[in-house]
Design a protein around this motif. Structure first.
Motif, short mmCIF file in Angstrom:
data_model
loop_
_atom_site.label_atom_id
_atom_site.label_comp_id
_atom_site.label_asym_id
_atom_site.label_seq_id
_atom_site.Cartn_x
_atom_site.Cartn_y
_atom_site.Cartn_z
N PHE A 98 15.56 1.54 4.86
CA PHE A 98 14.85 2.19 3.76
C PHE A 98 15.56 2.08 2.42
N THR A 99 16.85 1.75 2.42
CA THR A 99 17.59 1.63 1.16
C THR A 99 17.75 0.19 0.70
N LYS A 100 17.81 -0.76 1.63
CA LYS A 100 18.05 -2.16 1.29
C LYS A 100 16.89 -3.09 1.65
N LEU A 101 16.31 -2.88 2.84
CA LEU A 101 15.37 -3.86 3.37
C LEU A 101 13.95 -3.68 2.84
N PHE A 102 13.29 -2.57 3.19
CA PHE A 102 11.90 -2.37 2.80
C PHE A 102 11.66 -2.45 1.30
N PRO A 103 12.55 -1.91 0.46
CA PRO A 103 12.30 -2.03 -0.98
C PRO A 103 12.22 -3.48 -1.47
N ASN A 104 12.80 -4.41 -0.72
CA ASN A 104 12.81 -5.82 -1.12
C ASN A 104 11.74 -6.65 -0.44
N ILE A 105 11.34 -6.30 0.78
CA ILE A 105 10.41 -7.18 1.50
C ILE A 105 9.00 -6.63 1.62
N ASP A 106 8.80 -5.34 1.40
CA ASP A 106 7.46 -4.75 1.55
C ASP A 106 7.06 -4.06 0.25
N ARG A 107 6.14 -4.65 -0.48
CA ARG A 107 5.74 -4.14 -1.79
C ARG A 107 4.92 -2.86 -1.69
N MET A 108 4.38 -2.56 -0.52
CA MET A 108 3.59 -1.35 -0.36
C MET A 108 4.44 -0.14 0.04
N PHE A 109 5.70 -0.36 0.37
CA PHE A 109 6.59 0.73 0.78
C PHE A 109 6.89 1.65 -0.40
N THR A 110 6.84 2.96 -0.16
CA THR A 110 7.17 3.94 -1.21
C THR A 110 8.45 4.71 -0.87
#
Length: 316
Positions: free
Chosen positions: A171-183
């Motif tokens: 949630f701090t490194k991965l999703f913010p970079n690979i999933d544009r829909m992640f909040t």
């Protein structure tokens, strides 16, 4: 009523306006545009998608990448059907190799490995699009289709999957970079060194383009994540929705379901690089029509490409 637009306005601008107009109605938890606008938007959307598919088909019939013969170093002129058959054969061989070693794993890991590779080896996968860095596949047959993205990462499988080993880094490194829909999201519970329960919120994507859809409620998911170091030296990360922990539903957010999801990192022989397969089948629930869900779901395959870009851009 939505604002009028000039007759000479391009079709894409009119479609974008219809899906993002502020004159929406709240109906059973789903924000929708007025009926007349919805009908026009659906017709324009179908036309846009068909045009893109025709363009994609022409590109795929012209050039496709043959990883089996060249390991990605060169291009060969092959048809889409030939590229699909080569890849399906490759998937079946990889799955057979991994399934032949399931006796080595604990029962819970064995179930995750068996389920994922039986899915990967399914001969009904259809190649939707291909470019230099990404293949997008679809597996029809259910109300919500399974989507697969395949890309290459310039790192060993252990390295490109390391963010999953510490679930907080998801949630701090991965999703913010690979999933544009992640909040936002959080780890609910770390059950062991390879298992964790997670919860996160995501925006809904536009059917066309890469922007989140306005007027449609966000979704949240609760899932169990499992990281498996396979005996072949490759890495498998799987996830699916769970009710092991009761997480209250949020006001204005629809609780979705992850039916299956997983990243498989396999080392390319002779290189410090990996081929990554990302499979996902997520039902956003609510009152969204399934044809619209399946249309927008192809964007999830781009997560595999963005994972590759993370290592190319030096973000790790």
């Amino acid at each position: 009523r939505p604002k009028r637009w000039p007759k000479q306005a391009p079709r894409r601008a009119r479609l974008h306006h219809l899906f993002n107009c502020n004159a929406t109605n709240q109906i059973m938890g789903l924000d929708v545009v007025p009926t007349s606008a919805t009908i026009f938007a659906a017709a324009a959307l179908v036309h846009t998608v068909r045009s893109r598919r025709r363009s994609s088909d022409r590109q795929m019939d012209k050039v496709s990448r043959d990883w089996e013969g060249t390991q990605g170093d060169q291009y060969r002129l092959i048809s889409r059907e030939a590229r699909q058959q080569i890849a399906l054969k490759e998937h079946a061989e990889f799955a057979k190799e991994e399934l032949g070693r399931t006796w080595m794993y604990r029962p819970e890991i064995r179930d995750e490995v068996t389920g994922y590779f039986n899915m990967l080896a399914d001969p009904k996968w259809k190649l939707q699009s291909v470019s230099r860095d990404l293949e997008v596949w679809r597996l029809p047959g259910e109300d919500v289709h399974r989507i697969m993205g395949v890309s290459t990462v310039d790192a060993h499988p252990d390295t490109c999957m390391e963010y999953f080993k510490d679930p907080r880094m998801v949630f701090t490194k991965l999703f913010p970079n690979i999933d544009r829909m992640f909040t936002h999201g959080k780890v609910l519970q770390v059950q062991s060194k390879d298992k964790a329960l997670c919860h996160a919120n995501f925006k809904m994507p536009m059917p066309v383009g890469n922007m989140p859809a306005r007027g449609i409620r966000s979704r949240d998911f609760v899932w169990r994540q499992t990281v498996s170091k396979l005996s072949t030296g490759n890495v498998l990360v799987t996830a699916s929705s769970t009710n092991e922990i009761a997480v209250p539903e949020q006001k204005g957010v629809v609780r979705g379901e992850i039916r299956t999801s997983g990243y498989y990192g396999r080392r390319i022989p002779g290189k410090e690089a990996s081929r990554v397969w990302y499979i996902v089948q997520a039902d956003p629930k609510g009152f969204l029509p399934k044809w619209l869900v399946n249309l927008a779901s192809q964007k999830q395959a781009q997560n595999a490409l963005r994972l590759s870009e993370m290592f190319q851009n030096g973000k790790p």
